[in-house]
Write a protein that holds these residues in place. Structure first.
Motif, mmCIF file in Angstrom:
data_model
loop_
_atom_site.group_PDB
_atom_site.id
_atom_site.type_symbol
_atom_site.label_atom_id
_atom_site.label_comp_id
_atom_site.label_asym_id
_atom_site.label_seq_id
_atom_site.Cartn_x
_atom_site.Cartn_y
_atom_site.Cartn_z
ATOM 1 N N UNK A 86 0.815 -1.215 0.000
ATOM 2 C CA UNK A 86 0.000 0.000 0.000
ATOM 3 C C UNK A 86 0.846 1.262 0.000
ATOM 4 N N UNK A 87 0.259 2.328 -0.502
ATOM 5 C CA UNK A 87 0.875 3.653 -0.441
ATOM 6 C C UNK A 87 1.061 4.000 1.039
ATOM 7 N N UNK A 88 2.279 4.371 1.458
ATOM 8 C CA UNK A 88 2.535 4.675 2.875
ATOM 9 C C UNK A 88 1.605 5.748 3.445
ATOM 10 N N UNK A 89 1.145 6.671 2.606
ATOM 11 C CA UNK A 89 0.241 7.732 3.055
ATOM 12 C C UNK A 89 -1.068 7.162 3.614
ATOM 13 N N UNK A 90 -1.453 5.960 3.170
ATOM 14 C CA UNK A 90 -2.742 5.377 3.567
ATOM 15 C C UNK A 90 -2.604 4.194 4.523
#
Length: 174
Positions: A86-90
């Motif tokens: 997953x995108x680290x932001x999420x």
């Protein structure tokens, strides 16, 4: 011999027919046409479902931003969430909102927690099988904050950097 042929055809058709709850070869993705509004810091559900409403455990579900297919916001594949990609932001803020129907009834809605200003914009719900794929786009907006409770902050004045203790008037001390 005449009686065996129809029996054989019935057995053959029963063996080759797909089960009634199998994922159809073609499906469509349903998302809201209107933007979803949320306040900063709140949680939101971005609705997405498959029609006809069928069990989608064997499908791949990818939520992503239109300009960023990889890494995705959320990836469900091989019957589990793929959290490492997953995108680290999420990371730690997203999940599938399975509700009462869940994947068994085609619910693929994204639950996004602790909304930040960077979360605003478009999201794509992409669903694929071995034979077919479909996608829908959902827009996330911030709610208008007019009329909300104001936030006040206090800053030192006259060069006071916070080191001096405030003095109380004598009348209060007596």
């Amino acid at each position: 011999m005449k009686t065996t042929l129809p029996v054989w055809l019935c057995v053959l058709s029963a063996l080759t027919a797909p089960p009634s709850d199998a994922t159809p070869r073609h499906f469509s993705v349903s998302v809201p046409s209107e933007p979803i509004s949320v306040r900063l810091g709140d949680s939101v559900i971005l609705p997405c479902s498959v029609t006809p409403p069928v069990d989608v455990h064997d499908l791949e579900v990818r939520w992503y931003r239109p300009t960023k297919f990889n890494p995705p916001v959320l990836l469900y594949k091989e019957q589990q969430l793929q959290t490492s990609s997953l995108d680290p932001q999420y990371r730690g803020r997203v999940s599938l909102d399975l509700g009462t129907e869940g994947l068994a009834r085609g619910n693929l809605s994204l639950h996004l927690r602790n909304i930040t200003a960077r979360d605003v914009g478009e999201y794509v719900c992409y669903v694929s099988s071995d034979q077919w794929y479909e996608m829908g786009q959902v827009s996330l907006h911030l709610k208008n904050l007019v009329g909300s409770i104001p936030v006040l902050s206090v800053q030192p004045s006259n060069g006071d950097r916070g080191g001096a203790q405030p003095q109380m008037p004598r009348a209060w001390c007596q």
